[in-house]
Design a protein around this motif. Sequence first.
Motif, PDB file in Angstrom:
ATOM      1  N   GLU A   3       0.839  -1.204   0.000  1.00 23.80           N
ATOM      2  CA  GLU A   3       0.000   0.000   0.000  1.00 23.80           C
ATOM      3  C   GLU A   3       0.870   1.248   0.000  1.00 23.80           C
ATOM      4  N   ALA A   4       0.270   2.354  -0.437  1.00 29.51           N
ATOM      5  CA  ALA A   4       0.960   3.636  -0.457  1.00 29.51           C
ATOM      6  C   ALA A   4      -0.059   4.754  -0.310  1.00 29.51           C
ATOM      7  N   PHE A   5       0.420   5.881   0.177  1.00 24.45           N
ATOM      8  CA  PHE A   5      -0.366   7.108   0.136  1.00 24.45           C
ATOM      9  C   PHE A   5       0.102   7.896  -1.071  1.00 24.45           C
ATOM     10  N   VAL A   6      -0.832   8.481  -1.812  1.00 24.85           N
ATOM     11  CA  VAL A   6      -0.486   9.374  -2.909  1.00 24.85           C
ATOM     12  C   VAL A   6      -1.002  10.753  -2.518  1.00 24.85           C
ATOM     13  N   LEU A   7      -0.080  11.699  -2.381  1.00 23.56           N
ATOM     14  CA  LEU A   7      -0.419  13.081  -2.050  1.00 23.56           C
ATOM     15  C   LEU A   7      -0.539  13.833  -3.363  1.00 23.56           C
ATOM     16  N   ILE A   8      -1.649  14.538  -3.537  1.00 25.20           N
ATOM     17  CA  ILE A   8      -1.991  15.091  -4.847  1.00 25.20           C
ATOM     18  C   ILE A   8      -2.275  16.582  -4.764  1.00 25.20           C
ATOM     19  N   GLN A   9      -1.688  17.318  -5.700  1.00 22.35           N
ATOM     20  CA  GLN A   9      -2.042  18.717  -5.894  1.00 22.35           C
ATOM     21  C   GLN A   9      -2.913  18.787  -7.145  1.00 22.35           C
ATOM     22  N   THR A  10      -3.960  19.614  -7.076  1.00 23.88           N
ATOM     23  CA  THR A  10      -4.896  19.723  -8.199  1.00 23.88           C
ATOM     24  C   THR A  10      -4.950  21.149  -8.708  1.00 23.88           C
ATOM     25  N   ILE A  66      -5.265  16.883 -12.079  1.00 24.98           N
ATOM     26  CA  ILE A  66      -4.115  16.685 -11.205  1.00 24.98           C
ATOM     27  C   ILE A  66      -2.913  17.399 -11.801  1.00 24.98           C
ATOM     28  N   THR A  67      -2.197  18.155 -10.964  1.00 26.19           N
ATOM     29  CA  THR A  67      -1.009  18.854 -11.435  1.00 26.19           C
ATOM     30  C   THR A  67       0.291  18.221 -10.933  1.00 26.19           C
ATOM     31  N   ARG A  68       0.243  17.546  -9.765  1.00 27.56           N
ATOM     32  CA  ARG A  68       1.458  16.943  -9.208  1.00 27.56           C
ATOM     33  C   ARG A  68       1.067  15.858  -8.215  1.00 27.56           C
ATOM     34  N   THR A  69       1.884  14.793  -8.165  1.00 25.72           N
ATOM     35  CA  THR A  69       1.659  13.726  -7.177  1.00 25.72           C
ATOM     36  C   THR A  69       2.960  13.386  -6.470  1.00 25.72           C
ATOM     37  N   LEU A  70       2.820  12.878  -5.259  1.00 22.74           N
ATOM     38  CA  LEU A  70       3.945  12.360  -4.486  1.00 22.74           C
ATOM     39  C   LEU A  70       3.490  11.029  -3.900  1.00 22.74           C
ATOM     40  N   THR A  71       4.143   9.936  -4.299  1.00 21.44           N
ATOM     41  CA  THR A  71       3.756   8.606  -3.840  1.00 21.44           C
ATOM     42  C   THR A  71       4.646   8.202  -2.669  1.00 21.44           C
ATOM     43  N   CYS A  72       3.994   7.795  -1.569  1.00 21.50           N
ATOM     44  CA  CYS A  72       4.694   7.417  -0.339  1.00 21.50           C
ATOM     45  C   CYS A  72       4.327   5.980   0.019  1.00 21.50           C
ATOM     46  N   PRO A  73       5.161   5.006  -0.385  1.00 27.12           N
ATOM     47  CA  PRO A  73       4.872   3.614  -0.012  1.00 27.12           C
ATOM     48  C   PRO A  73       4.872   3.451   1.506  1.00 27.12           C
ATOM     49  N   ILE A  74       3.958   2.632   2.010  1.00 33.46           N
ATOM     50  CA  ILE A  74       3.849   2.398   3.449  1.00 33.46           C
ATOM     51  C   ILE A  74       4.849   1.305   3.832  1.00 33.46           C
ATOM     52  N   ALA A  75       5.764   1.630   4.733  1.00 35.57           N
ATOM     53  CA  ALA A  75       6.769   0.669   5.177  1.00 35.57           C
ATOM     54  C   ALA A  75       6.154  -0.349   6.124  1.00 35.57           C
ATOM     55  N   GLU A  76       5.324   0.139   7.073  1.00 36.87           N
ATOM     56  CA  GLU A  76       4.697  -0.740   8.038  1.00 36.87           C
ATOM     57  C   GLU A  76       3.513  -0.025   8.666  1.00 36.87           C
ATOM     58  N   THR A  77       2.416  -0.735   8.843  1.00 35.12           N
ATOM     59  CA  THR A  77       1.240  -0.176   9.507  1.00 35.12           C
ATOM     60  C   THR A  77       1.313  -0.540  10.977  1.00 35.12           C
ATOM     61  N   VAL A  78       1.132   0.448  11.833  1.00 39.31           N
ATOM     62  CA  VAL A  78       1.172   0.243  13.273  1.00 39.31           C
ATOM     63  C   VAL A  78      -0.250   0.240  13.805  1.00 39.31           C
ATOM     64  N   GLN A  79      -0.632  -0.817  14.468  1.00 37.91           N
ATOM     65  CA  GLN A  79      -1.973  -0.936  15.024  1.00 37.91           C
ATOM     66  C   GLN A  79      -1.974  -0.447  16.462  1.00 37.91           C
ATOM     67  N   PRO A  80      -3.017   0.262  16.896  1.00 40.14           N
ATOM     68  CA  PRO A  80      -3.070   0.741  18.293  1.00 40.14           C
ATOM     69  C   PRO A  80      -3.265  -0.402  19.280  1.00 40.14           C
TER      70      PRO A  80
END
Length: 80
Positions: A3-10, A66-80
């Motif tokens: 999984e990854a987060f994609v941060l997007i500018q529009t 969309i004008t720009r994206t930054l993809t941030c792969p998730i290294a590890e998910t931490v559960q509470p």
Amino acid sequence: MVEAFVLIQTEVGRAEVVAKQLAGLAGVLSSEYVTGPYDVVVRVGADTLAELQSTVVPSVQQVSGITRTLTCPIAETVQP
């Protein structure tokens, strides 16, 4: 699953429309429009990193407004 987060500018005024379009794409797990330096944050997933890079992320980047994206792969998910 990778999984990854994609941060997007529009383009100005397009965040809500872009977020709604992204929500319907294959591989998109969640899509929110936000305030701050990015307009939309999308969580994406695929079976492999190669699939994420070759299929899911490019489909996100092709959405109109969309004008720009930054993809941030998730290294590890931490559960509470």
